[in-house]
Design a protein around this motif. Structure first.
Motif: not given
Length: 234
Positions: A66-92
């Motif tokens: 959403n155009g927010g400030e850059d983050s140094e966060d290095q987390d990996i995450s997975a969110e499971k929905g009813l029909f889909s899965v979202e996986i976020t990988l860090p910029a590194s």
């Protein structure tokens, strides 16, 4: 004995970190995409921080894409929905790759919904069947690694068999004790990182992240040495 194995493991982590800092490319494969040893260290860092702050590792939905400030966060995450899965990988994970390259690579793998976030992280949204396929491919890469350790270019002389459970939370390494030496315990560091990575991609709660590696005498089935990912860095 247990203290000795963690001394060697700690030394290995330091060596890996140094390699990452100087930019040496040591690569492993996951779902047909290349990730460096820096990503494996990121997983260990994530797991370590999660012990003291279980809230870490979750995606802030208001700050991704959403155009927010850059983050140094290095987390990996997975969110499971009813029909889909979202996986976020860090910029590194994507250093040196353009947005077009990231999108094209994902599309080639059958993932059409890709968001490059303002902090450089990338969120993939996929069907549950595609997510299952990705995890299956990742397990196959672990099987290939194990095959190389038992009878291949990375063979460890004392290892006779290596097994893991369905959710990759436990690895059992069967050894010929007459050939075993403690330096060989360093060879299994990848099992901790691989198991943690699998758990994270599978959406396991951060407070439940743990991978155990047991060394077992092939003749007696006795567990004579064991370690947990939760002890790393202590």
């Amino acid at each position: 004995m247990k203290h000795k194995i963690w001394f060697y493991v700690s030394m290995s982590l330091c060596i890996i970190t140094i390699i990452v800092v100087i930019g040496t490319g040591i690569w492993v494969y996951i779902d047909d995409q290349r990730f460096s040893a820096h990503q494996e260290v990121t997983v260990l860092t994530y797991a370590s921080s999660a012990k003291s702050n279980p809230a870490e590792g979750k995606v802030d939905e208001e700050s991704t894409g959403n155009g927010g400030e850059d983050s140094e966060d290095q987390d990996i995450s997975a969110e499971k929905g009813l029909f889909s899965v979202e996986i976020t990988l860090p910029a590194s994970f994507f250093e040196g790759r353009s947005q077009d390259e990231i999108m094209a690579s994902a599309n080639e793998d059958g993932i059409k919904d890709v968001t490059v976030n303002s902090d450089g992280s990338v969120t993939y949204k996929m069907s549950k069947s595609k997510h299952k396929e990705m995890l299956s491919e990742y397990k196959k890469s672990i099987d290939d690694m194990i095959a190389g350790m038992l009878d291949g270019p990375d063979e460890v002389a004392s290892f006779t068999d290596i097994k893991y459970n369905d959710n990759m939370s436990e690895f059992n390494v069967y050894v010929d004790k007459s050939k075993y030496n403690e330096m060989e315990s360093m060879s299994v560091l990848a099992f901790y990182t691989s198991g943690l990575f699998y758990h994270t991609l599978n959406g396991t709660d951060s407070s439940d992240l743990e991978v155990v590696v047991n060394f077992i005498d092939k003749d007696t089935d006795e567990v004579f040495q064991s370690g947990s990912s939760k002890d790393l860095g202590e």
